[in-house]
Design an enzyme around this catalytic site. Structure first.
Site, PDB file in Angstrom:
ATOM      1  N   ARG A  41      68.786 116.744  64.112  1.00 36.99           N
ATOM      2  CA  ARG A  41      68.538 118.138  64.116  1.00 36.99           C
ATOM      3  C   ARG A  41      68.537 118.651  62.715  1.00 36.99           C
ATOM      4  O   ARG A  41      67.873 119.998  62.550  1.00 36.99           O
ATOM      5  CB  ARG A  41      69.963 118.868  64.947  1.00 36.99           C
ATOM      6  CG  ARG A  41      69.974 118.618  66.276  1.00 36.99           C
ATOM      7  CD  ARG A  41      71.139 119.013  67.182  1.00 36.99           C
ATOM      8  NE  ARG A  41      71.047 119.060  68.570  1.00 36.99           N
ATOM      9  CZ  ARG A  41      71.989 119.232  69.402  1.00 36.99           C
ATOM     10  NH1 ARG A  41      73.417 119.290  68.932  1.00 36.99           N
ATOM     11  NH2 ARG A  41      71.888 119.224  70.740  1.00 36.99           N
ATOM     12  N   LYS A 202      73.492 115.759  89.659  1.00 40.79           N
ATOM     13  CA  LYS A 202      73.945 116.422  90.746  1.00 40.79           C
ATOM     14  C   LYS A 202      73.033 117.970  91.214  1.00 40.79           C
ATOM     15  O   LYS A 202      72.317 118.294  90.320  1.00 40.79           O
ATOM     16  CB  LYS A 202      75.226 117.148  90.193  1.00 40.79           C
ATOM     17  CG  LYS A 202      76.398 116.297  89.980  1.00 40.79           C
ATOM     18  CD  LYS A 202      77.836 116.976  89.597  1.00 40.79           C
ATOM     19  CE  LYS A 202      78.879 116.163  89.573  1.00 40.79           C
ATOM     20  NZ  LYS A 202      79.987 116.866  88.871  1.00 40.79           N
ATOM     21  N   GLY A 355      69.320 117.077  78.336  1.00 36.87           N
ATOM     22  CA  GLY A 355      69.930 116.427  77.217  1.00 36.87           C
ATOM     23  C   GLY A 355      69.392 114.978  77.280  1.00 36.87           C
ATOM     24  O   GLY A 355      68.985 114.095  76.860  1.00 36.87           O
ATOM     25  N   GLY A 378      71.010 122.414  77.313  1.00 34.07           N
ATOM     26  CA  GLY A 378      71.385 123.474  78.130  1.00 34.07           C
ATOM     27  C   GLY A 378      70.317 124.619  77.754  1.00 34.07           C
ATOM     28  O   GLY A 378      70.119 125.367  79.082  1.00 34.07           O
TER      29      GLY A 378
END
Ligand code: ADP
Ligand code: MG
Length: 398
Positions: A41, A202, A355, A378
């Site tokens: 990053r 999920k 991610g 996210g």
């Protein structure tokens, strides 16, 4: 949402003090030694930072790290980031001892063109996550221009990611520019056919993504753990597979929505099961909906792999979010790898969001074959859900 935002190239930055919001939320060694375990990053911030310095700006960089919850926590200090950033830039990075306190204000005031100042972890301030206008004003008071390049934080309306843009002209850096161009472009005006591949664990964490992509895509492919909720909803036997009983009705609604919209919805036709959730599980391949008790679905099967790979072959754009199986265990990584390979062999624009999906593509060695791997987990999810991103909405339109 308008994705056509001004960038650092659309404004005059020479001689200006620029507040640059970065995503320096890097993983640190758990022993408190201050060792950064992955500096990706920090490297990702370099093009914008270097551009600003080359143009003669004075750069006040800021970022959050972890969740200090408004308290000063030395273990979450950005000091190690300043050291690494300085090594990568090959020039001094001045570290402030606070965010908007006396030290930061004095160092910002004294900052000269070509110099870099790094503020302390923005979340040491209670006002950060509350998007407190006083904190936003204090941050803005140090600079003449706000540049956001922290794509990983644009889904949050915080003082340093959105609030500050109320008080300064705000533009994007190169990282956000690319995310908007590629993902925004694929959502707003995709090169067709648009194929969306959705997986992961999920259904409940992907409801918005499935729903939104059924509005846009020509084909939607379902894999990963969420496929078993779809299978159970259709009366299939799923053994001990991951299943969210509360989301079965939703799964059926999505199947109906696809039919109504004329979107091709592909579900697995076979599955690789394990006798336990472990790397050394015994494996067996069965047709979907025929998983015996004591076994759980861990990956898509070979017939499904073939079906999914042929569905992406002639795609214009592929958006992929969520692995096809438990790729962390080599025995169950084949489905994810086959899809990654299929994407690497198409001429389509290939976009990876999420991610774990980004990690899977990297781990399996296909990262440099993709058009774009989103830098925000996210944030990319919310982007694909079609939600407005506060850290993007606050930037000036072109
Ligand atoms: P992303 O971070 O890319 O959005 P998710 O967080 O939704 O992806 O899901 C990633 C996780 O899903 C991985 O850790 C993977 O092991 C898990 N997963 C995929 N398939 C299955 C499955 N069949 N059973 C259990 N977990 C699964
Ligand atoms: Mg994840």
């Amino acid at each position: 949402m308008n994705y056509n935002k001004k960038t650092v190239k659309d404004v005059d930055v020479a001689g200006k003090k620029v507040l640059l919001r970065c995503d320096f939320n890097v993983p640190m060694a758990k022993d408190g030694s201050g060792v950064i375990t992955d500096d990706k990053r920090i490297r990702a911030a370099l093009p914008t930072l270097q551009y600003l310095l080359d143009q003669g700006a004075a750069v006040i960089a800021c970022s959050h790290m972890g969740k200090p919850k408004g308290e000063v926590n030395p273990e979450l200090s950005l000091k190690p980031v300043a050291v690494r950033l300085s090594e990568l830039l090959g020039r001094e990075v001045i570290m402030a001892n606070d965010v908007v306190g006396e030290d930061a204000m004095a160092k910002a005031a004294a900052l000269q063109p070509g110099q870099v100042l790094l503020l302390e972890n923005t979340r040491f301030e209670k006002g950060e996550t509350k998007n407190d206008p006083e904190l936003a004003k204090a941050l803005a008071s140090m600079a003449e221009l706000y540049v956001s390049d922290a794509f990983g934080a644009v889904h949050r309306a915080h003082a340093s990611t959105a609030g500050v843009a109320e008080y300064l002209p705000a533009v994007s850096g190169f990282l956000i520019q690319k995310e908007l161009e590629v993902i925004g472009g694929a959502l707003a005006n995709p090169k067709r056919p648009l194929v969306a591949i959705l997986g992961g664990s999920k259904v409940s964490s992907k409801i918005g993504v499935i729903n939104n992509l059924l509005e846009i895509a020509d084909t939607v492919i379902i894999g990963g753990g969420m496929a078993y909720t779809f299978s159970a909803a259709q009366g299939g036997k799923i053994g001990d597979s991951l299943c969210e009983a509360d989301w079965q009705d939703y799964a059926n609604e999505m199947v109906a929505k696809a039919a109504q919209k004329g979107v091709k919805l592909l579900l697995p036709v076979d599955t690789v099961c394990g006798d336990k959730f472990a790397a050394d599980a015994k494996t067996m391949t069965v047709n979907s909906g025929e998983i015996p008790d004591g076994w759980e679905g861990m990956d898509i099967g070979p017939k499904t792999v073939e079906l999914y790979c042929s569905a992406v072959k002639d795609a214009g754009t592929v958006i992929w979010n969520g692995p096809m199986g438990v790729f962390e265990f080599p025995a169950f990584a084949k489905g994810t790898e086959a899809v990654a390979q299929a994407l690497s062999n198409t001429d389509a624009i290939t976009i990876i969001g999420g991610g774990d999906s980004a990690a899977a593509v990297q781990q399996l060695g296909y990262a440099d074959k993709m058009t774009h791997i989103s830098t925000g987990g996210g944030a990319s999810l919310e982007f694909m859900e079609g939600k407005e991103l506060p850290g993007v909405a606050c930037l000036l339109d072109k």
